[in-house]
Write an enzyme that holds these catalytic residues in place. Sequence first.
Site, PDB file in Angstrom:
ATOM      1  N   LYS A 295      67.214 134.826  53.766  1.00  0.00           N
ATOM      2  CA  LYS A 295      67.874 134.980  55.064  1.00  0.00           C
ATOM      3  C   LYS A 295      66.842 135.430  56.087  1.00  0.00           C
ATOM      4  CE  LYS A 295      72.510 136.343  56.427  1.00  0.00           C
ATOM      5  NZ  LYS A 295      72.885 135.053  56.992  1.00  0.00           N
TER       6      LYS A 295
ATOM      7  N   GLU B  68      73.848 122.724  52.907  1.00  0.00           N
ATOM      8  CA  GLU B  68      74.795 123.674  53.504  1.00  0.00           C
ATOM      9  C   GLU B  68      74.863 123.436  54.995  1.00  0.00           C
ATOM     10  OE1 GLU B  68      73.642 127.803  53.338  1.00  0.00           O
ATOM     11  OE2 GLU B  68      71.543 127.308  53.093  1.00  0.00           O
TER      12      GLU B  68
ATOM     13  N   ARG C   8      69.739 140.806  48.127  1.00  0.00           N
ATOM     14  CA  ARG C   8      69.247 139.587  48.786  1.00  0.00           C
ATOM     15  C   ARG C   8      68.213 139.927  49.854  1.00  0.00           C
ATOM     16  NH1 ARG C   8      73.774 135.658  51.081  1.00  0.00           N
ATOM     17  NH2 ARG C   8      73.851 137.277  52.669  1.00  0.00           N
TER      18      ARG C   8
HETATM   19  N1  PLP Z   1      74.328 130.035  54.305  1.00  0.00           N
HETATM   20  C1  PLP Z   1      73.718 130.471  55.413  1.00  0.00           C
HETATM   21  C2  PLP Z   1      72.629 129.641  55.980  1.00  0.00           C
HETATM   22  C3  PLP Z   1      74.118 131.676  56.001  1.00  0.00           C
HETATM   23  O1  PLP Z   1      73.534 132.122  57.105  1.00  0.00           O
HETATM   24  C4  PLP Z   1      75.162 132.415  55.422  1.00  0.00           C
HETATM   25  C5  PLP Z   1      75.582 133.683  56.010  1.00  0.00           C
HETATM   26  O2  PLP Z   1      75.270 134.739  55.561  1.00  0.00           O
HETATM   27  C6  PLP Z   1      75.767 131.919  54.273  1.00  0.00           C
HETATM   28  C7  PLP Z   1      75.321 130.733  53.738  1.00  0.00           C
HETATM   29  C8  PLP Z   1      76.869 132.661  53.618  1.00  0.00           C
HETATM   30  O3  PLP Z   1      76.390 133.743  52.900  1.00  0.00           O
HETATM   31  P1  PLP Z   1      77.284 135.016  52.623  1.00  0.00           P
HETATM   32  O4  PLP Z   1      78.494 134.531  51.934  1.00  0.00           O
HETATM   33  O5  PLP Z   1      76.441 135.868  51.764  1.00  0.00           O
HETATM   34  O6  PLP Z   1      77.594 135.614  53.946  1.00  0.00           O
HETATM   35  C1  COI Z   2      76.962 135.598  58.045  1.00  0.00           C
HETATM   36  O1  COI Z   2      77.926 134.936  57.665  1.00  0.00           O
HETATM   37  O2  COI Z   2      76.888 136.818  57.876  1.00  0.00           O
HETATM   38  C2  COI Z   2      75.839 134.975  58.723  1.00  0.00           C
HETATM   39  O3  COI Z   2      74.812 135.561  58.785  1.00  0.00           O
HETATM   40  C3  COI Z   2      76.017 133.667  59.326  1.00  0.00           C
HETATM   41  C4  COI Z   2      75.566 133.640  60.734  1.00  0.00           C
HETATM   42  C5  COI Z   2      75.381 132.223  61.113  1.00  0.00           C
HETATM   43  C6  COI Z   2      76.513 134.337  61.650  1.00  0.00           C
END
Ligand code: PLP
Ligand code: COI
Length: 341
Positions: free
Chosen positions: A183, A219, A81
Site C-alpha cells: 500500500k 483489481e 501489512r
Molecule cells: N486494493 C487496493 C488497491 C486498495 O487500495 C484497497 C484499500 O485498502 C483494497 C484493495 C482493499 O483492502 P482492504 O480490504 O484491506 O481495505
Molecule cells: C481503503 O479502502 O482503505 C483504501 O485505502 C482505498 C482508498 C482508495 C480509499
Amino acid sequence: MSKNIDWSNLGFGYIQTDKRFVSNFKDGKWDEGALIDDANITMSECACVLQYAQTVFEGLKAYTTEDGHVVCFRPDLNAARLVDSCKRLEMPTFPEDKFVEAVVKTVEANIDYVPPYGSGATLYLRPYMFGINPVIGVKPAEEYQFRIFCTPVGPYFKGGAKPITIRVSDVDRAAPHGTGDIKAGLNYAMSLHAIVDAHNQGYDENMYLDAATRTKVEETGGANFIFISADGKKLITPKSNSILPSITRRSLMVVAEKYLGLTVEHREVFFDELKDFSECGLCGTAAVISPVGKVVDHGKEICFPAGMEDMGPVTKKLYDTLTGIQMGRIEAPEGWIKTIK
Ligand code: PLP
Ligand code: COI
C-alpha cells in the site's frame, strides 16, 4: 457528546477531527509518539516523500456496534501489512503492537466523531508513514514520521448499494514484480489519470488487468474483486502477486466458507470468464462491498445477471454477514474485533 454532523449524508471525504497520533523516527529509533492538535505538517522542501514518493499508508474503520460499543476490525492485519509496505520501500517498520495502540488512542481521542450505530457512516482511520528528511540523491530517508488521523465517512461510491459500472483500463496499475502488493502512495498516483478519465467517460471505476498478458483480472484502484459463480455456490476471487492483499477480501473468504457454506476459489481469474459469473463486487475497507452491474471493455458490455438495480443475492448475504460482524450483530471469529470503548 457526539458531534453535530449529518451522519447519514456523509460522502467519502475528509473532515478534520480533533486529534491525530504522531511518532517520529530519528537516529535509528521511534519516539514514544503523542496525540497532537495540529493537522498540518511542516517539512523540508527536499523531504524524501516530496521528491521520491517514499510513503506508505493503511486504511481501517471504527464502528459503533448495536450495543453501543466502539470497535475496529482486524487492526492487527493493517499493522502487519504496513510492515510489508515499509520493507519494500526501505522504510523502518512501525512495531505492530504500537500500531494497534495508536489506533486505539486515535479513536479514543476523537470518540465524538465516531458515527452512531445505524447511521450508515463510520470513522475511517488513515495510518501512514513517510520519509521526512532532505534527500536529493536517490536513496531512502533517514528520518520518518508515522501518523494516524481519522475522519467520519459515508459510502465510497455515491448511491451506496446501487451497482456501479466500471471499464477495463488501458493503463496498468502495477507491474509484475512491482509494488502492486503493497500500500504505497505511488500506486495511487499512478491511477489518478485513469480514474479522472474513467469518470469523464461516465464510469465509476477502472478494472485493471495483469500488465504482462492483459488477460487476467487484477483489481480496481482501491478494492479487490469478488465474483459469484452462475449457480451461486462459489466465491471466486483473483490471486496475483501484483494486487493488494485486501483484509476485507481475506475476511470475506472466511465468511463465505464458514458462515455461508460457499466454496471459495482464490485463483487466477481470466477476463474471458466474466461472462460466466452471476455477480461481481468490489471489496475493501472504503468500498465495503460495492456491487458491480456492468463491465465495459472498449465498447463491449458484460452485464452481470444480478442487474443494475440491486446487489445480487449472494453479494447481499456476504455484505450483511460482514457488516453484521463489524457492527456486533453477528458473532465474530476469534480476534477479529478490537473493542475500544
Ligand atoms: N486494493 C487496493 C488497491 C486498495 O487500495 C484497497 C484499500 O485498502 C483494497 C484493495 C482493499 O483492502 P482492504 O480490504 O484491506 O481495505
Ligand atoms: C481503503 O479502502 O482503505 C483504501 O485505502 C482505498 C482508498 C482508495 C480509499
